[in-house]
Design a protein around this motif. Structure first.
Motif, PDB file in Angstrom:
ATOM      1  N   PRO A 147     -10.732 -75.404  50.898  1.00  0.00           N
ATOM      2  CA  PRO A 147     -12.043 -76.059  50.801  1.00  0.00           C
ATOM      3  C   PRO A 147     -12.656 -76.462  52.132  1.00  0.00           C
ATOM      4  CG  PRO A 147     -10.542 -76.924  49.148  1.00  0.00           C
ATOM      5  CD  PRO A 147      -9.721 -76.058  50.051  1.00  0.00           C
ATOM      6  N   ASN A 148     -11.854 -76.588  53.181  1.00  0.00           N
ATOM      7  CA  ASN A 148     -12.400 -76.987  54.482  1.00  0.00           C
ATOM      8  C   ASN A 148     -12.667 -75.778  55.383  1.00  0.00           C
ATOM      9  OD1 ASN A 148      -9.782 -76.254  54.974  1.00  0.00           O
ATOM     10  ND2 ASN A 148      -9.275 -78.006  56.290  1.00  0.00           N
ATOM     11  N   GLN A 149     -12.681 -74.585  54.805  1.00  0.00           N
ATOM     12  CA  GLN A 149     -12.887 -73.374  55.595  1.00  0.00           C
ATOM     13  C   GLN A 149     -14.205 -72.702  55.215  1.00  0.00           C
ATOM     14  OE1 GLN A 149      -9.213 -71.278  54.523  1.00  0.00           O
ATOM     15  NE2 GLN A 149      -8.341 -71.773  56.527  1.00  0.00           N
ATOM     16  N   THR A 150     -14.650 -71.796  56.100  1.00  0.00           N
ATOM     17  CA  THR A 150     -15.815 -70.953  55.833  1.00  0.00           C
ATOM     18  C   THR A 150     -15.386 -69.493  55.917  1.00  0.00           C
ATOM     19  OG1 THR A 150     -17.339 -72.592  56.766  1.00  0.00           O
ATOM     20  CG2 THR A 150     -18.149 -70.340  56.549  1.00  0.00           C
ATOM     21  N   LEU A 151     -15.722 -68.745  54.901  1.00  0.00           N
ATOM     22  CA  LEU A 151     -15.433 -67.317  54.865  1.00  0.00           C
ATOM     23  C   LEU A 151     -16.688 -66.565  55.321  1.00  0.00           C
ATOM     24  CD1 LEU A 151     -13.647 -64.883  54.051  1.00  0.00           C
ATOM     25  CD2 LEU A 151     -14.434 -65.219  51.692  1.00  0.00           C
ATOM     26  N   VAL A 152     -16.537 -65.737  56.338  1.00  0.00           N
ATOM     27  CA  VAL A 152     -17.667 -65.027  56.937  1.00  0.00           C
ATOM     28  C   VAL A 152     -17.567 -63.542  56.601  1.00  0.00           C
ATOM     29  CG1 VAL A 152     -18.945 -64.536  59.050  1.00  0.00           C
ATOM     30  CG2 VAL A 152     -17.654 -66.688  58.843  1.00  0.00           C
ATOM     31  N   TYR A 153     -18.650 -62.986  56.086  1.00  0.00           N
ATOM     32  CA  TYR A 153     -18.748 -61.555  55.803  1.00  0.00           C
ATOM     33  C   TYR A 153     -19.789 -60.932  56.730  1.00  0.00           C
ATOM     34  CZ  TYR A 153     -16.653 -62.393  51.118  1.00  0.00           C
ATOM     35  OH  TYR A 153     -15.852 -62.733  50.064  1.00  0.00           O
ATOM     36  N   ARG A 154     -19.526 -59.698  57.166  1.00  0.00           N
ATOM     37  CA  ARG A 154     -20.532 -58.955  57.934  1.00  0.00           C
ATOM     38  C   ARG A 154     -20.570 -57.505  57.460  1.00  0.00           C
ATOM     39  NH1 ARG A 154     -19.956 -58.207  64.378  1.00  0.00           N
ATOM     40  NH2 ARG A 154     -18.156 -56.983  63.646  1.00  0.00           N
ATOM     41  N   LYS A 155     -21.790 -57.006  57.257  1.00  0.00           N
ATOM     42  CA  LYS A 155     -21.975 -55.622  56.826  1.00  0.00           C
ATOM     43  C   LYS A 155     -23.115 -55.000  57.610  1.00  0.00           C
ATOM     44  CE  LYS A 155     -21.559 -52.079  53.866  1.00  0.00           C
ATOM     45  NZ  LYS A 155     -20.327 -51.290  53.696  1.00  0.00           N
ATOM     46  N   PHE A 156     -22.872 -53.842  58.219  1.00  0.00           N
ATOM     47  CA  PHE A 156     -23.936 -53.062  58.840  1.00  0.00           C
ATOM     48  C   PHE A 156     -24.376 -51.982  57.843  1.00  0.00           C
ATOM     49  CE2 PHE A 156     -21.646 -54.686  62.583  1.00  0.00           C
ATOM     50  CZ  PHE A 156     -22.708 -55.231  63.287  1.00  0.00           C
ATOM     51  N   PHE A 157     -25.691 -51.835  57.690  1.00  0.00           N
ATOM     52  CA  PHE A 157     -26.178 -50.827  56.749  1.00  0.00           C
ATOM     53  C   PHE A 157     -27.537 -50.320  57.203  1.00  0.00           C
ATOM     54  CE2 PHE A 157     -28.048 -54.772  55.286  1.00  0.00           C
ATOM     55  CZ  PHE A 157     -29.313 -54.419  54.851  1.00  0.00           C
ATOM     56  N   LYS A 158     -27.859 -49.126  56.760  1.00  0.00           N
ATOM     57  CA  LYS A 158     -29.175 -48.532  56.988  1.00  0.00           C
ATOM     58  C   LYS A 158     -29.930 -48.514  55.667  1.00  0.00           C
ATOM     59  CE  LYS A 158     -28.027 -45.445  60.862  1.00  0.00           C
ATOM     60  NZ  LYS A 158     -26.672 -45.961  61.154  1.00  0.00           N
ATOM     61  N   HIS A 159     -31.244 -48.764  55.754  1.00  0.00           N
ATOM     62  CA  HIS A 159     -32.036 -48.724  54.529  1.00  0.00           C
ATOM     63  C   HIS A 159     -33.506 -48.527  54.873  1.00  0.00           C
ATOM     64  CE1 HIS A 159     -32.833 -49.438  50.274  1.00  0.00           C
ATOM     65  NE2 HIS A 159     -33.890 -50.160  50.645  1.00  0.00           N
ATOM     66  N   LYS A 160     -34.172 -47.682  54.101  1.00  0.00           N
ATOM     67  CA  LYS A 160     -35.613 -47.470  54.252  1.00  0.00           C
ATOM     68  C   LYS A 160     -36.309 -47.969  52.987  1.00  0.00           C
ATOM     69  CE  LYS A 160     -35.360 -43.543  57.444  1.00  0.00           C
ATOM     70  NZ  LYS A 160     -35.893 -44.341  58.568  1.00  0.00           N
ATOM     71  N   SER A 161     -37.322 -48.788  53.171  1.00  0.00           N
ATOM     72  CA  SER A 161     -38.012 -49.365  52.015  1.00  0.00           C
ATOM     73  C   SER A 161     -39.061 -48.417  51.435  1.00  0.00           C
ATOM     74  CB  SER A 161     -38.678 -50.684  52.409  1.00  0.00           C
ATOM     75  OG  SER A 161     -39.686 -50.458  53.385  1.00  0.00           O
ATOM     76  N   LYS A 162     -39.452 -47.384  52.190  1.00  0.00           N
ATOM     77  CA  LYS A 162     -40.391 -46.363  51.714  1.00  0.00           C
ATOM     78  C   LYS A 162     -41.712 -46.972  51.246  1.00  0.00           C
ATOM     79  CE  LYS A 162     -36.550 -43.380  50.354  1.00  0.00           C
ATOM     80  NZ  LYS A 162     -35.886 -42.636  49.248  1.00  0.00           N
ATOM     81  N   GLY A 163     -42.169 -47.971  52.003  1.00  0.00           N
ATOM     82  CA  GLY A 163     -43.443 -48.603  51.702  1.00  0.00           C
ATOM     83  C   GLY A 163     -43.396 -49.603  50.563  1.00  0.00           C
ATOM     84  N   LYS A 164     -42.211 -49.851  50.025  1.00  0.00           N
ATOM     85  CA  LYS A 164     -42.067 -50.797  48.926  1.00  0.00           C
ATOM     86  C   LYS A 164     -41.395 -52.082  49.412  1.00  0.00           C
ATOM     87  CE  LYS A 164     -41.969 -47.365  45.224  1.00  0.00           C
ATOM     88  NZ  LYS A 164     -41.273 -46.889  43.993  1.00  0.00           N
ATOM     89  N   GLU A 183     -37.497 -58.946  57.280  1.00  0.00           N
ATOM     90  CA  GLU A 183     -36.292 -58.958  58.134  1.00  0.00           C
ATOM     91  C   GLU A 183     -35.669 -57.577  58.290  1.00  0.00           C
ATOM     92  OE1 GLU A 183     -37.046 -62.858  56.245  1.00  0.00           O
ATOM     93  OE2 GLU A 183     -36.743 -60.830  55.437  1.00  0.00           O
ATOM     94  N   LEU A 184     -35.999 -56.652  57.399  1.00  0.00           N
ATOM     95  CA  LEU A 184     -35.343 -55.346  57.388  1.00  0.00           C
ATOM     96  C   LEU A 184     -35.791 -54.471  58.551  1.00  0.00           C
ATOM     97  CD1 LEU A 184     -33.505 -53.416  55.603  1.00  0.00           C
ATOM     98  CD2 LEU A 184     -35.673 -52.485  54.752  1.00  0.00           C
ATOM     99  N   LEU A 185     -34.841 -53.817  59.215  1.00  0.00           N
ATOM    100  CA  LEU A 185     -35.121 -52.802  60.218  1.00  0.00           C
ATOM    101  C   LEU A 185     -35.134 -51.442  59.533  1.00  0.00           C
ATOM    102  CD1 LEU A 185     -32.752 -53.997  63.111  1.00  0.00           C
ATOM    103  CD2 LEU A 185     -35.197 -54.481  62.812  1.00  0.00           C
ATOM    104  N   GLU A 186     -36.257 -50.750  59.614  1.00  0.00           N
ATOM    105  CA  GLU A 186     -36.381 -49.447  58.954  1.00  0.00           C
ATOM    106  C   GLU A 186     -35.643 -48.357  59.726  1.00  0.00           C
ATOM    107  OE1 GLU A 186     -37.872 -48.715  56.100  1.00  0.00           O
ATOM    108  OE2 GLU A 186     -38.940 -50.564  55.623  1.00  0.00           O
ATOM    109  N   VAL A 187     -35.412 -48.602  61.025  1.00  0.00           N
ATOM    110  CA  VAL A 187     -34.702 -47.634  61.860  1.00  0.00           C
ATOM    111  C   VAL A 187     -33.474 -48.312  62.447  1.00  0.00           C
ATOM    112  CG1 VAL A 187     -34.828 -46.134  63.879  1.00  0.00           C
ATOM    113  CG2 VAL A 187     -36.860 -46.436  62.423  1.00  0.00           C
ATOM    114  N   GLY A 188     -32.323 -47.649  62.345  1.00  0.00           N
ATOM    115  CA  GLY A 188     -31.102 -48.196  62.909  1.00  0.00           C
ATOM    116  C   GLY A 188     -30.363 -49.103  61.937  1.00  0.00           C
TER     117      GLY A 188
END
Length: 570
Positions: A74-91, A130-135
């Motif tokens: 209970p006194n700890q913090t669990l940290v997750y990290r994920k790198f991903f690519k995604h294009k919203s395609k204008g949506k 917040e999303l980066l369309e490139v990279g």
């Protein structure tokens, strides 16, 4: 002993579309390997974290399938990290989390998206800005979980687990995914079938300015109804409806559109009712014979290893002649309910227990000798904290909203055996106000303060039908136990109510229990029975099947024949 199931979770676990009640034609599953770190303090802001390895999402950090299998405190913090690519395609790209236990803070590319509290409920963020369309995009999630040191809804999770208490589930334990939606999009739908007047009522909640709403219903691929409406609530006539039941689980498909958005869903024409001292399905008396299912897995904890694993448990219940599963103080992934809807299995859905510590032996003794303590004595029930009671009510509403469209759910359970119970009569009225279509088991087992039915738990001592003007349900019984060598969680720390050393004697005892107590009680008016339980869970060895789902302890033909007798008048 290290146990695992035969189900392969794969590189991208649970990769199927996670939300069958509201489906779009595009989605990206972010399950799989993420970087992780454990920090020995409670933090909610970004730092330079020392990532120590990879964790497989969506399995909790305590489980073998996570590839970490570490205790989280209970006194700890669990940290997750994920790198991903995604294009919203204008949506608009929507980032979904289906469940994170218990509190989390979410950051994308260094910007805070928001935070969420509540370990069993889905939440989402519009990540267009917040999303980066490139990279690569960097997604970081910080998680805190007090387990049983706080009052939140947590079920049977306990740091010092054993007996009927199990290993905690911390962190991301259901799917993480992204879908792109139009600028105006459907956020939620509510489907209310009516078999008496042959229609389904549809409510559509949308984001943005809606020009019009439209819907089309099909059955077995044929169009049977459609509508275009200026209103967000409308009805579609269903002529000569095919009624849903466990024996004939007929489902209708529905497509709903607003502006440029289109979603697919389904519903069933069915009606559950509790009246005249008995359960009714589709206006006919119906006996419910079921099994209690806690939904734990030896390698995944609360997270099923795969879609096939979920289906396997439900199919087994079907083969055993059961028509009901009591989902015990757990909310499953939505696909589990979809399989119940499709396979034909009625669900009694429990709310998650919470509150303060609840270990007083008197809580067990008093109900057995007829002492019924009023549940406005908050301290006695571990509910003297105002926040705890308010959060429970909020979460109860969340559960009903989340699962409302699942046709298989016939009953909501609010409190189980007084754990965290409070103001149950008020909570019963509140829940009826938000869902008047289903029955309630407000106080399952103990301390009835006014309930839709008489809900009885009976282990070891014989069951006798009470004299009452209400429906009677034996909502927990049995618990007969047998340890199968090489298929137990622990060789020397097993728990059960009546333990048998011989498999034949176990089967004879279960057969005798039904023939001498349950079947006669049905003739006296018993409406439902829920056997404890489907599978072994950690130290508990009272399952019909072993924890790893490898060995069926019960004689399948014998058990199916018993259930055939119980349901002969359905």
């Amino acid at each position: 002993m290290k146990l695992k199931t035969r189900f392969d979770c794969g590189e991208t676990p649970l990769s199927e579309y996670p939300r069958p009640q509201l489906v779009r034609d595009n989605y990206v599953i972010l399950n799989g390997l993420w970087d992780y770190a454990i920090v020995d303090s409670l933090i909610d802001t970004l730092q330079n974290f020392n990532y120590v390895g990879q964790i497989k999402v969506p399995f909790s950090v305590e489980t073998p399938l996570s590839l970490v299998e570490k205790e989280f405190l209970p006194n700890q913090t669990l940290v997750y990290r994920k790198f991903f690519k995604h294009k919203s395609k204008g949506k608009l790209p929507i980032l979904h989390f289906d469940a994170v236990d218990y509190k989390c803070f979410v950051y994308l590319n260094g910007k805070k998206l928001g935070e969420h509290t509540g370990g069993y409920f889905d939440f989402s963020f519009n990540i267009k800005e917040e999303l980066l369309e490139v990279g690569d995009n960097e997604l970081i999630v910080l998680v805190q979980d007090p387990s049983d040191t706080f009052t939140q809804q947590r079920g049977k999770q306990k740091l010092e687990h054993g007996g009927i208490w199990y290993t905690p589930t911390s962190g991301i334990w259901q799917s993480v995914w992204i879908e792109n939606v139009p600028q105006v999009y459907i956020d939620r739908i509510t489907l209310r079938p009516n078999i008496d007047d042959n229609y389904v009522e549809v409510f559509v909640a949308a984001k943005g300015d809606v020009e019009s709403y439209s819907a089309e219903v099909t059955f077995e691929g044929k169009k049977i109804a459609s509508i275009v409406s200026e209103m967000s609530t409308f009805r579609l006539k269903i002529k000569n409806p095919k009624l849903w039941s466990p024996e004939n689980p007929q489902l209708y498909d529905i497509t709903i559109s607003v502006n440029q958005d289109e979603v697919k869903s389904y519903f069933a024409m069915r009606k559950f009712e509790l009246k005249d001292k008995q359960f009714y399905l589709n206006n006919k008396p119906y006996f419910l014979t079921g099994v209690l299912d806690q939904g734990y897995w030896p390698d995944g904890g609360l997270t099923p290893p795969s879609d096939e694993a979920m289906k396997s448990d439900i199919f087994l219940c079907k083969e055993l002649g059961l028509n009901t599963i009591r989902k015990h103080i757990k909310i499953e992934p939505l696909r589990w309910y979809y399989h119940c809807d499709k396979i034909g299995m009625i669900v009694w859905q429990d709310m998650i227990n919470g509150g303060g510590q609840f270990n007083n032996f008197l809580h067990i003794i008093f109900p057995t000798i007829g002492i019924n303590i009023k549940d406005n004595h908050y301290k006695w029930f571990g509910r003297d904290d105002d926040y705890s009671r308010e959060e429970f009510k909020l979460d109860l509403g969340r559960m009903v909203k989340h699962l409302y469209n699942c046709p298989s759910i016939c009953l909501w359970g609010i409190f189980n055996e007084a754990w965290g119970q409070f103001d149950s009569e008020y909570m019963r009225e509140y829940l009826h106000s938000i869902d008047p279509t289903r029955a309630l088991d407000a106080t399952s087992g103990w301390y009835n303060q006014g309930n839709d039915l008489i809900s009885i738990h009976k282990y070891i001592l014989p069951f006798k039908m009470p004299k009452t003007n209400k429906a009677v349900a034996l909502t927990e019984f049995g618990g007969y136990s047998y340890a199968v060598k090489d298929h137990v969680y622990s060789e020397n720390k097993n728990f059960g109510y009546l333990v048998y050393k011989d498999l034949t004697k176990l089967n004879n005892a279960i057969k005798s229990l039904y023939e001498k107590q349950i079947i006669p009680a049905v003739e006296q008016g018993l409406n439902a029975c829920i056997y404890t339980q489907l599978s072994d869970v950690e130290n508990e060895i009272n399952g019909l099947i072993t924890y790893d789902r490898e060995v069926l302890k019960i004689d399948k033909d014998m058990f199916a024949e018993i259930n055939k007798q119980l349901t002969k008048n359905n």
